[in-house]
Design an enzyme around this catalytic site. Structure first.
Site, PDB file in Angstrom:
ATOM      1  N   GLN A   1      13.125  76.565  40.473  1.00 51.60           N
ATOM      2  CA  GLN A   1      13.591  77.001  41.877  1.00 51.60           C
ATOM      3  C   GLN A   1      11.450  76.317  43.218  1.00 51.60           C
ATOM      4  O   GLN A   1      10.656  76.712  42.876  1.00 51.60           O
ATOM      5  CB  GLN A   1      12.957  78.928  42.636  1.00 51.60           C
ATOM      6  CG  GLN A   1      13.159  79.274  43.759  1.00 51.60           C
ATOM      7  CD  GLN A   1      13.051  80.347  44.256  1.00 51.60           C
ATOM      8  OE1 GLN A   1      13.556  81.465  43.383  1.00 51.60           O
ATOM      9  NE2 GLN A   1      13.765  81.136  44.914  1.00 51.60           N
ATOM     10  N   GLY A   2      12.082  75.581  43.929  1.00 58.18           N
ATOM     11  CA  GLY A   2      11.175  75.090  44.831  1.00 58.18           C
ATOM     12  C   GLY A   2      11.258  75.585  45.975  1.00 58.18           C
ATOM     13  O   GLY A   2      11.060  74.765  46.993  1.00 58.18           O
ATOM     14  N   TYR A   3      10.059  76.826  46.673  1.00 49.42           N
ATOM     15  CA  TYR A   3      10.267  77.047  47.696  1.00 49.42           C
ATOM     16  C   TYR A   3       8.508  77.080  48.224  1.00 49.42           C
ATOM     17  O   TYR A   3       8.481  76.583  49.272  1.00 49.42           O
ATOM     18  CB  TYR A   3      11.107  78.799  47.655  1.00 49.42           C
ATOM     19  CG  TYR A   3      12.093  79.039  48.135  1.00 49.42           C
ATOM     20  CD1 TYR A   3      13.160  77.945  47.656  1.00 49.42           C
ATOM     21  CD2 TYR A   3      12.862  79.830  48.654  1.00 49.42           C
ATOM     22  CE1 TYR A   3      14.693  77.837  48.022  1.00 49.42           C
ATOM     23  CE2 TYR A   3      14.241  80.159  48.423  1.00 49.42           C
ATOM     24  CZ  TYR A   3      15.226  78.909  48.428  1.00 49.42           C
ATOM     25  OH  TYR A   3      16.740  79.036  48.378  1.00 49.42           O
ATOM     26  N   SER A   4       7.419  78.516  47.765  1.00 38.89           N
ATOM     27  CA  SER A   4       5.979  78.365  47.907  1.00 38.89           C
ATOM     28  C   SER A   4       6.079  77.071  47.716  1.00 38.89           C
ATOM     29  O   SER A   4       5.932  76.194  47.125  1.00 38.89           O
ATOM     30  CB  SER A   4       5.908  79.384  46.847  1.00 38.89           C
ATOM     31  OG  SER A   4       6.219  80.664  47.109  1.00 38.89           O
TER      32      SER A   4
ATOM     33  N   SER B   1       8.052  79.071  39.209  1.00 40.21           N
ATOM     34  CA  SER B   1       8.912  79.718  37.555  1.00 40.21           C
ATOM     35  C   SER B   1       9.651  78.421  36.642  1.00 40.21           C
ATOM     36  O   SER B   1      10.162  78.160  37.232  1.00 40.21           O
ATOM     37  CB  SER B   1       9.334  80.717  37.585  1.00 40.21           C
ATOM     38  OG  SER B   1       8.147  81.851  38.017  1.00 40.21           O
TER      39      SER B   1
ATOM     40  N   GLU C   1      20.747  86.361  45.442  1.00 42.95           N
ATOM     41  CA  GLU C   1      19.712  87.539  43.901  1.00 42.95           C
ATOM     42  C   GLU C   1      19.594  88.874  43.843  1.00 42.95           C
ATOM     43  O   GLU C   1      19.339  88.901  42.486  1.00 42.95           O
ATOM     44  CB  GLU C   1      18.820  86.459  44.452  1.00 42.95           C
ATOM     45  CG  GLU C   1      16.914  86.789  43.663  1.00 42.95           C
ATOM     46  CD  GLU C   1      16.128  86.648  43.947  1.00 42.95           C
ATOM     47  OE1 GLU C   1      16.143  85.936  45.362  1.00 42.95           O
ATOM     48  OE2 GLU C   1      15.131  85.839  43.141  1.00 42.95           O
TER      49      GLU C   1
ATOM     50  N   ASN D   1       5.158  93.275  49.155  1.00 47.51           N
ATOM     51  CA  ASN D   1       5.335  95.132  49.341  1.00 47.51           C
ATOM     52  C   ASN D   1       4.764  94.607  51.301  1.00 47.51           C
ATOM     53  O   ASN D   1       6.031  95.263  51.538  1.00 47.51           O
ATOM     54  CB  ASN D   1       4.227  95.425  48.719  1.00 47.51           C
ATOM     55  CG  ASN D   1       5.620  96.270  47.517  1.00 47.51           C
ATOM     56  OD1 ASN D   1       6.428  95.340  47.825  1.00 47.51           O
ATOM     57  ND2 ASN D   1       4.877  97.677  46.954  1.00 47.51           N
TER      58      ASN D   1
END
Lengths: 392, 349
Positions: free
Chosen positions: A131-134, A166, A247, A371
Site C-alpha cells: 500500500q503506497g499511501y504515506s 509494509s 479494512e 490515537n
C-alpha cells in the site's frame, strides 16, 4: 438478536477445520502461529507457498463474491473461517493486503479488464500487494501527498517517495495515491494507481525497526510506469478512502483471533511461572480478556448491522480500542515474564515471539491513524464537536 | 447470528426516550429532591399505562410477556433520564424472581402499576425505594423472602445522590413469605444478583451517554480564545476517550442481557463484564465531564451533578468492581479452553 450459528454453519466449521487439520502439516507445520504482528518477516517465502496451497483448496478471498472468483461466504461463515484458521494456528497471511484491500477496491472501482488482470493473482496467492499511501510529508496529514503522476504518451509515470510501506520488499504490486494535477492541493487532483514493483523506476529500501527486523520500507519512484489507474484522475482520494473502509470489515476478525492466541500464550505462561498468583497480574489478565471480548462483540455488532448506519459509531472507535488494547497486552506479556523478559535467549538480537510482539505493539497506536487522529475523528464525526481549524 | 435489535425494539426505545425526556426533566428531578418520598405516583401510573411496569410479566398475568433483551434498552433509558422510580428493580429484578416463585397476584399488581417491588442486593444491604414500593424482596442466609413493606420497619439513610432513597430494613423472617430457600434459595439469590447488576450496568450506560451529551453541548457553546472550547484537541480528546468506553460498553451489556434471557452458563461472567465496562464508561464520563465543564462542573446549578452522582451510586451497587473483576478472573483462569465452546463469537445452535 440471535447469538447462535445455524446447523449449516456448524457443518461448514467442520469442513474448514478438517481441511486445515489435513493441510497445515508437513512442510507447513513450522508455520503454525508464525508471521503475525511483529513476526511478519518470518518465513515470508514459505508463507507465500502456503497462500497458494490455501488457494488450491479454495480458501483465499472467501468473502469475495463468487462472480469474482471468491467463495461468497456469508458473514457468519467468514467469522467461522477466521475462528478456525486461528484455532489451527494458521500463519499470518502474506496475501492479506491484496485480499482485504486491493481486491475489494478493484472489484468496486475497476473495469472488467482490470478485474480480469489483477484478481486472479490475488486469488491464486501468486501476486502480493503493498500500500503506497504515506509519504515523508504526508503521515497523519495524508492529503498532503506530493508524489507526482504525469501522463507521458498515454502512460502514467510516477515520481516521488512513499514510506512505511509494509511488505514492499515481498510485493509484486503496489497501489499508490499520487497527484495527477500539479496545480491541485490536498484531496483534489489525486489518482489511484496500480504499479508493478519489479521495474527500473522503483527502488525499495528496508527500514530497520525497534525489533531489529524490517517489515516496512521506503519506496522510491523515479519515472516509474503505472500499469493502470483505477477510476479517473481526480478520484484518488475517494477510492483511497473507500479502500480503508474495506479494512474494518471481516478482516479484523482474523486479527482478533491472533490476539486470542497471544493472550492464551500469556495466560499459560502466567499459570506456569506463578505470575497468575499475583493479584494485580490476575486483574490485568482479566481486563485483557474483557478487552478482547469487547472487540469480538463489537465486530459482531458491526457485521450484523446491514443498514450500515446504526452501528457506525462502533466502527469509528474500533481502531483506538484495539490499538491501545494490544499495546497494553505487549506490556502485560513482559510483566508476566518478569525479569526474564529482558533476556535475549538466542543471539544476536533474535527476539522471542512475545518480545517482538511487545516492541511491535508500540507501533499499533501509530500506524493506520494515530490515537490522536482517531480521537479527533471520534470527537468531530462521532460526537459532532466543533471542528478544529485546518488548512483549506 | 445477529447482534442487533429489531426495528420494533428500537422504535419502542425511542418512544420511551421521548416520554422520559418530556416527563423527567432536570427541573422535575430537582423538585423531587425536596419532597419526603422523592417519588411520583402519577409518573409510575403513566409508566404502567405504557406497559413498562408489566413488560416482563406474562400475558396471563396482564403483562407484555417480553424478556430481558427487550427491556435492556429501556433500562438504559431509565439511566439516561436518571429516573428516580424503581422501574428497573421492579421489572428486571423482581419480576423474574416472582415469576419463578409463581406469585401471580403480585405480578398482576405490577402490571397494572398498583405495586412496585424493591429488592435487596445482598443480605443486610440497604434497600432502594423500599418506602415507595408495596413489596420488598429480602434475603437472609440462603433464603429469599417476599415481604409487604407495611410489615417492615424502614429507616431512611440519606444518600450523596439526592435522587436516591435508601432504607435500612428491620423485619421478621419468621413471619415472611419464603420465595425459595436451601440450594434453590442460593440459586435465586445468584439470579437476583445477576439481574440487578445487569440493570445497574444498563443504567450506567445510559447515564454515560447523557453526560457525554451534556459535555458536548457545553463545550460547543462555551467560548474561550475566541473559539468554542470543544474545538481544542485537549478538550476533545477527553470526550473521545469517554465515547470509546461508552460505545464499547454497549455490546457487553447487550450480550449479558442475551445470556441472562437464555439462561446461558456464562451469564455470571457476562454480567460482570457488563457491569465493569459500564461502570468504567460512566465514571470516566463523570470525571471528564466535570473537567471539560471547568469550574461550572463543580457547581450545584449545573445538571451534570444529577447524573454523575447517580453513576457513582450505581457503580457501587450490585457488586463492587473488585468483586466483578474477580468473577471474570476466575473464569479466565478456570479450566483450559480453546477457541471452541464459549470462546467462539456465538454459541452453537
Amino acid at each position: 438478536m440471535k447469538l447462535s450459528f445455524s446447523a449449516e454453519d456448524e457443518t461448514f466449521r467442520e469442513e474448514i477445520a478438517s481441511w486445515l487439520a489435513v493441510n497445515l502439516g508437513g512442510e507447513f507445520e513450522q508455520l503454525r502461529y508464525r508471521g503475525g504482528p511483529g513476526d511478519e518477516h518470518m518465513f515470508a517465502h514459505e508463507r507465500k507457498v502456503w497462500e497458494q496451497a490455501m488457494a488450491k483448496g479454495g480458501w483465499t478471498c472467501v468473502g469475495w463474491p463468487a462472480e469474482h472468483g471468491g467463495r461468497g461466504l456469508s458473514i457468519e461463515q467468514q467469522v467461522i473461517f477466521h475462528e478456525e484458521y486461528a484455532r489451527a494456528g494458521g500463519p499470518g497471511r502474506v496475501g492479506h493486503i491484496g485480499e482485504g484491500l486491493a481486491g475489494p477496491t478493484i472489484i468496486a472501482y475497476g473495469t472488467d479488464e482490470q478485474k480480469k488482470k489483477y484478481l486472479p493473482g490475488i486469488l491464486n496467492g501468486t501476486e502480493l500487494w503493498c500500500q503506497g499511501y504515506s509519504e515523508p510529508g504526508a503521515g497523519s496529514d495524508l492529503a498532503n501527498v506530493k508524489t507526482k503522476a504525469v501522463l507521458v504518451e498515454g502512460r502514467w509515470r510516477l515520481s516521488g517517495q512513499k514510506v512505511w510501506t509494509s511488505l514492499a520488499h515481498e510485493s509484486d504490486w503496489c497501489f499508490v495515491i499520487a497527484r495527477t494535477d500539479p496545480e491541485s492541493v490536498r484531496h483534489k487532483g489525486l489518482g489511484f494507481f496500480l504499479v508493478r514493483m519489479d521495474q527500473p523506476g522503483v527502488e525499495v529500501r528496508p527500514i530497520e525497526q525497534l525489533t531489529g527486523t524490517s517489515e516496512f520500507n521506503e519506496v522510491f519512484f523515479e519515472d516509474a510506469i503505472a500499469e493502470d489507474i483505477l477510476g479517473e484522475p481526480g478520484e484518488g482520494w475517494k477510492i483511497g478512502m473507500a479502500l480503508l473502509g474495506f479494512e474494518r470489515g471481516v478482516s479484523t476478525l482474523g486479527q482478533q483471533m491472533s490476539f486470542q492466541n497471544e493472550l492464551n500464550e500469556i495466560i499459560s505462561i502466567a499459570k506456569q511461572n506463578g505470575a497468575a498468583q499475583d493479584a494485580t497480574i490476575r486483574q490485568r489478565i482479566a481486563e485483557a480478556h474483557m478487552g478482547l471480548r469487547l472487540m469480538r462483540y463489537n465486530a459482531m455488532r458491526m457485521l450484523s448491522d446491514n443498514s450500515g448506519g446504526a452501528e457506525d459509531s462502533a466502527a469509528l472507535v474500533y481502531k483506538l480500542h484495539w490499538a491501545s488494547w494490544h499495546r497494553n497486552l505487549g506490556k502485560l506479556a513482559m510483566d508476566v515474564l518478569g525479569p526474564d523478559s529482558e533476556l535475549v535467549e538466542s543471539g544476536p538480537y533474535n527476539l522471542s515471539r512475545l518480545q517482538s510482539m511487545y516492541l511491535f505493539t508500540r507501533s499499533d497506536t501509530i500506524y493506520g491513524g494515530t490515537n490522536q487522529v482517531q480521537r479527533n475523528i471520534i470527537a468531530e464525526r462521532g460526537l459532532g464537536m466543533p471542528k478544529e481549524q485546518r488548512p483549506q | 447470528m445477529n447482534f442487533t435489535f429489531s426495528e420494533d425494539q428500537i422504535l419502542f426505545r425511542d418512544s420511551v426516550r421521548e416520554f422520559l425526556n418530556n416527563e423527567v426533566t432536570a427541573e422535575s428531578l430537582r423538585a423531587r429532591w425536596d419532597t419526603p418520598s422523592g417519588r411520583c405516583k402519577e409518573l409510575w401510573a403513566a409508566l404502567a399505562e405504557l406497559g413498562l411496569t408489566g413488560m416482563l410479566v406474562s400475558e396471563a398475568n396482564g403483562g407484555l410477556g417480553m424478556n430481558e433483551i427487550d427491556f435492556v434498552l429501556l433500562a438504559e433509558e431509565c439511566g439516561r433520564a436518571a429516573l428516580p422510580e424503581p422501574l428497573v428493580d421492579t421489572v428486571l429484578v423482581a419480576t423474574p424472581v416472582l415469576q419463578q416463585a409463581g406469585k401471580d397476584d403480585v405480578l398482576a399488581a405490577i402490571a397494572t402499576g398498583q405495586s412496585a417491588v424493591a429488592v435487596q442486593a445482598t443480605e443486610g444491604a440497604l434497600v432502594a425505594d423500599a418506602e415507595f414500593s408495596e413489596y420488598l424482596i429480602l434475603q437472609e442466609n440462603s433464603a429469599v423472602y417476599l415481604v409487604s413493606s407495611a410489615d417492615a420497619t424502614l429507616e431512611l439513610q440519606e444518600s450523596i445522590d439526592p435522587g436516591r432513597r435508601l432504607y435500612s430494613v428491620s423485619w421478621d423472617a419468621s413471619q415472611a413469605n419464603v420465595l425459595a430457600d436451601g440450594d434453590r434459595g442460593v440459586a435465586l439469590q445468584a439470579k437476583m444478583f445477576n439481574l440487578g447488576a445487569l440493570g445497574a450496568a444498563a443504567q450506567l450506560l445510559g447515564l454515560s451517554q447523557r453526560m457525554i451529551e451534556l459535555s458536548v453541548n457545553y463545550t460547543s457553546e462555551r467560548n474561550q480564545f475566541g473559539k468554542p472550547i470543544g474545538s481544542f484537541q485537549a478538550v476533545k480528546h477527553h470526550l473521545a476517550n469517554v465515547a470509546v468506553k461508552t460505545e464499547f460498553a454497549k455490546a457487553p451489556v447487550y450480550r449479558a442481557a442475551y445470556s441472562v434471557a437464555h439462561n446461558l452458563s456464562d451469564a455470571a461472567q457476562h454480567v460482570s463484564h457488563a457491569k465493569l465496562a459500564a461502570t468504567e464508561a460512566a465514571t470516566q464520563a463523570a470525571k471528564s465531564g466535570i473537567q471539560v465543564h471547568g469550574a461550572m462542573g463543580y457547581t450545584w446549578e449545573v445538571d451534570l451533578q444529577i447524573f454523575m452522582k447517580r453513576a457513582w451510586a450505581l457503580a457501587g451497587a450490585w457488586g463492587s468492581r473488585g468483586e466483578h473483576k474477580a468473577r471474570v478472573a476466575s473464569a479466565v483462569f478456570g479450566p483450559e479452553r480453546s477457541l471452541g465452546a464459549g470462546q467462539t463469537f456465538a454459541s452453537a445452535s
